[in-house]
Design a protein around this motif. Sequence first.
Motif: not given
Length: 133
Positions: A123-127
């Motif tokens: 999720i952090y990578q996508a954000i």
Amino acid sequence: SDLALQAIGFLVGGIEKYRIKDQEELANLLNRTTDLKADVVRLVVQVLLEPNSINKRFGSVPRIGKLVEFDWKLTVAMESSECENLSIPYITLILHIENTKGKIDLHCMDLTIDEFYKFKGEIYQAIHMMTSS
């Protein structure tokens, strides 16, 4: 799939950073700097720069809804019919998704602690990919 997401994020970030608006300019850049085949370059250029190109090529894109609320809880499985002493912690994620008709659907996921940390990292990578340029 992680590499594909990184590649897409890199392409979109580069298009924004260098203000590439012309399909020919992007195609020339991809041809000079990548090993992509010509048909792949054409598809990437079309999808990234032509408005509504995905709808024209593949039909309408299905809408999956909107995340409106997110709940979680930490639980410990103490025992099961298969094992008397489990003591395994897991996290339950409850996603409240508003569908295209306005109805709220609940979607639950049970994740081990390791699975949760992996999910959190994704999720952090996508954000990061969506917000960096």
